[in-house]
Design an enzyme around this catalytic site. Structure first.
Site, PDB file in Angstrom:
ATOM      1  N   SER A  27       0.795  -1.229   0.000  1.00  0.00           N
ATOM      2  CA  SER A  27       0.000   0.000   0.000  1.00  0.00           C
ATOM      3  C   SER A  27       0.825   1.276   0.000  1.00  0.00           C
ATOM      4  O   SER A  27       0.264   2.373  -0.005  1.00  0.00           O
ATOM      5  CB  SER A  27      -0.942  -0.005   1.208  1.00  0.00           C
ATOM      6  OG  SER A  27      -0.202  -0.167   2.385  1.00  0.00           O
ATOM      7  N   THR A 135      -1.546   3.346   4.123  1.00  0.00           N
ATOM      8  CA  THR A 135      -0.728   4.546   3.911  1.00  0.00           C
ATOM      9  C   THR A 135       0.251   4.657   5.050  1.00  0.00           C
ATOM     10  O   THR A 135       0.007   4.112   6.126  1.00  0.00           O
ATOM     11  CB  THR A 135      -1.651   5.802   3.939  1.00  0.00           C
ATOM     12  OG1 THR A 135      -2.503   5.767   2.803  1.00  0.00           O
ATOM     13  CG2 THR A 135      -0.889   7.099   3.943  1.00  0.00           C
ATOM     14  N   THR A 153       1.544   7.043  -0.132  1.00  0.00           N
ATOM     15  CA  THR A 153       0.656   5.901  -0.355  1.00  0.00           C
ATOM     16  C   THR A 153       0.620   5.505  -1.825  1.00  0.00           C
ATOM     17  O   THR A 153       0.931   6.323  -2.702  1.00  0.00           O
ATOM     18  CB  THR A 153      -0.784   6.252   0.089  1.00  0.00           C
ATOM     19  OG1 THR A 153      -1.571   5.074   0.129  1.00  0.00           O
ATOM     20  CG2 THR A 153      -1.436   7.248  -0.854  1.00  0.00           C
ATOM     21  N   ARG A 163      -7.258   8.681 -10.141  1.00  0.00           N
ATOM     22  CA  ARG A 163      -7.836   8.966  -8.819  1.00  0.00           C
ATOM     23  C   ARG A 163      -6.716   9.366  -7.857  1.00  0.00           C
ATOM     24  O   ARG A 163      -5.689   8.708  -7.748  1.00  0.00           O
ATOM     25  CB  ARG A 163      -8.567   7.729  -8.294  1.00  0.00           C
ATOM     26  CG  ARG A 163      -9.155   7.880  -6.882  1.00  0.00           C
ATOM     27  CD  ARG A 163      -8.201   7.424  -5.791  1.00  0.00           C
ATOM     28  NE  ARG A 163      -8.829   7.379  -4.477  1.00  0.00           N
ATOM     29  CZ  ARG A 163      -8.159   7.135  -3.346  1.00  0.00           C
ATOM     30  NH1 ARG A 163      -6.863   6.943  -3.384  1.00  0.00           N
ATOM     31  NH2 ARG A 163      -8.789   7.105  -2.199  1.00  0.00           N
ATOM     32  N   VAL A 164      -6.907  10.462  -7.167  1.00  0.00           N
ATOM     33  CA  VAL A 164      -5.988  10.881  -6.113  1.00  0.00           C
ATOM     34  C   VAL A 164      -6.783  10.931  -4.818  1.00  0.00           C
ATOM     35  O   VAL A 164      -7.898  11.453  -4.791  1.00  0.00           O
ATOM     36  CB  VAL A 164      -5.367  12.260  -6.439  1.00  0.00           C
ATOM     37  CG1 VAL A 164      -4.573  12.794  -5.265  1.00  0.00           C
ATOM     38  CG2 VAL A 164      -4.478  12.168  -7.675  1.00  0.00           C
ATOM     39  N   GLY A 165      -6.219  10.370  -3.757  1.00  0.00           N
ATOM     40  CA  GLY A 165      -6.919  10.346  -2.477  1.00  0.00           C
ATOM     41  C   GLY A 165      -6.549  11.508  -1.595  1.00  0.00           C
ATOM     42  O   GLY A 165      -6.110  12.570  -2.068  1.00  0.00           O
ATOM     43  N   ASP A 166      -6.699  11.305  -0.314  1.00  0.00           N
ATOM     44  CA  ASP A 166      -6.424  12.372   0.651  1.00  0.00           C
ATOM     45  C   ASP A 166      -4.939  12.571   0.914  1.00  0.00           C
ATOM     46  O   ASP A 166      -4.512  13.650   1.321  1.00  0.00           O
ATOM     47  CB  ASP A 166      -7.103  12.039   1.989  1.00  0.00           C
ATOM     48  CG  ASP A 166      -6.552  10.744   2.585  1.00  0.00           C
ATOM     49  OD1 ASP A 166      -6.335   9.775   1.818  1.00  0.00           O
ATOM     50  OD2 ASP A 166      -6.331  10.694   3.806  1.00  0.00           O
ATOM     51  N   THR A 186      -4.715   7.951   7.644  1.00  0.00           N
ATOM     52  CA  THR A 186      -4.727   6.783   6.764  1.00  0.00           C
ATOM     53  C   THR A 186      -6.169   6.303   6.675  1.00  0.00           C
ATOM     54  O   THR A 186      -7.000   6.673   7.494  1.00  0.00           O
ATOM     55  CB  THR A 186      -3.844   5.629   7.284  1.00  0.00           C
ATOM     56  OG1 THR A 186      -4.432   5.072   8.454  1.00  0.00           O
ATOM     57  CG2 THR A 186      -2.443   6.108   7.603  1.00  0.00           C
ATOM     58  N   GLY A 187      -6.432   5.464   5.692  1.00  0.00           N
ATOM     59  CA  GLY A 187      -7.788   4.958   5.522  1.00  0.00           C
ATOM     60  C   GLY A 187      -8.396   5.483   4.240  1.00  0.00           C
ATOM     61  O   GLY A 187      -7.712   6.099   3.417  1.00  0.00           O
ATOM     62  N   GLY A 189      -9.511   7.546   1.646  1.00  0.00           N
ATOM     63  CA  GLY A 189      -9.269   8.972   1.452  1.00  0.00           C
ATOM     64  C   GLY A 189     -10.518   9.778   1.203  1.00  0.00           C
ATOM     65  O   GLY A 189     -10.621  10.932   1.640  1.00  0.00           O
TER      66      GLY A 189
HETATM   67  N1  ASP Z   1      -5.642   7.244   2.370  1.00  0.00           N
HETATM   68  C1  ASP Z   1      -5.210   6.456   1.243  1.00  0.00           C
HETATM   69  C2  ASP Z   1      -5.978   6.840   0.023  1.00  0.00           C
HETATM   70  O1  ASP Z   1      -7.191   7.024   0.108  1.00  0.00           O
HETATM   71  C3  ASP Z   1      -5.328   5.002   1.425  1.00  0.00           C
HETATM   72  C4  ASP Z   1      -5.294   4.469   2.805  1.00  0.00           C
HETATM   73  O2  ASP Z   1      -4.664   5.024   3.687  1.00  0.00           O
HETATM   74  O3  ASP Z   1      -5.903   3.430   3.064  1.00  0.00           O
HETATM   75  O4  ASP Z   1      -5.404   6.895  -1.036  1.00  0.00           O
END
Ligand code: ASP
Length: 239
Positions: A27, A135, A153, A163-166, A186-187, A189
């Site tokens: 990840s 992440t 991440t 796609r771009v996350g948080d 983390t988690g 996004g």
């Molecule tokens: N936060 C990351 C994202 O959404 C992934 C993760 O931490 O699980 O890209």
């Protein structure tokens, strides 16, 4: 690095590079799970409390250390955030270490996933969950009181290309305020970036909450606002 007298920025960057280099981590870094097109796209950002400086990259493929590219953006440009081809061209120009756009192991997993895509997508959609994600968010308080943070991440496994996350978004995956504190997420996004999660954690600390309470209060607030209820799958770290 901190015990050896190194800078907080070096400590954050090097700490995250350890995880980015881990071939067993699906990840973070180039061993991460690829997107739906079979390419690993990495996101990262870094922040320096002193000077309130930030750098970030999004959807970068073929480079081993997005955290270092993010730092270079911060230190050598007037911008904060470079994405995709532009970020890759920047990395090339600055001689950053290249790597495979996907590892052979992940490619084999992708072929299997592609074959089973319809069934998996239906299952994931039903559960409202990504198939795999995680992440590294790392925050550091230096002996002199200065704060630094970084986040890196490969994002949501099998995400839509682009796609771009948080994680690389300042205030979402990471926020550092040298007067108050630092927080990272983390988690999933999408469940952080809609609420400026890390910024909110820092703002709660500004109001006097202990870091632990600030993280919990942020999750409570997001849970209250989230129309889907409590299945948020998000985490914060704060100092
Ligand atoms: N936060 C990351 C994202 O959404 C992934 C993760 O931490 O699980 O890209």
């Amino acid at each position: 690095m901190i015990e050896g007298g190194g800078s907080g920025l070096d400590a954050v960057e090097q700490g995250i590079r350890v995880t980015e280099s881990d071939p067993g981590n699906p990840s973070v870094g180039l061993a991460g799970i690829q997107n739906a097109a079979g390419i690993v796209q990495l996101d990262a950002c870094i922040m320096s409390g002193p000077g309130h400086r930030a750098g970030a990259v999004g959807a970068v493929s073929g480079y081993r250390h997005p955290i270092s590219i993010a730092r270079r953006v911060m230190e050598t440009t007037r911008h904060v955030f470079l994405v995709g081809e532009g970020a890759e061209a920047f990395a090339k120009k600055h001689g950053f270490e290249e790597g495979p756009k996907v590892t052979p192991g992940q490619k084999a997993a992708w072929k299997k996933w592609k074959a089973a895509q319809a069934a998996e997508e239906a299952k994931a959609a039903k559960a409202g969950k990504p198939i795999n994600h995680d992440t590294i968010a790392l925050v550091a308080l230096m002996p002199d009181g200065n704060l630094f943070g970084g986040c890196s991440t490969s994002g949501w496994g099998y995400k839509i290309p682009g796609r771009v996350g948080d994680s690389p978004i300042i205030g979402s995956g990471l926020y550092v305020d040298n007067e108050v504190g630092a927080a990272g997420a983390t988690g999933i996004g999408e469940n952080v970036m809609r609420y400026c999660g890390s910024f909110l954690v820092v703002e709660y600390m500004r109001q006097g909450l202990h870091p632990q309470e600030a993280c919990i209060e942020t999750i409570r607030r997001i849970a209250r606002m989230d129309p889907k209820g409590y299945d948020l799958a998000i985490n914060f770290v704060a100092i």
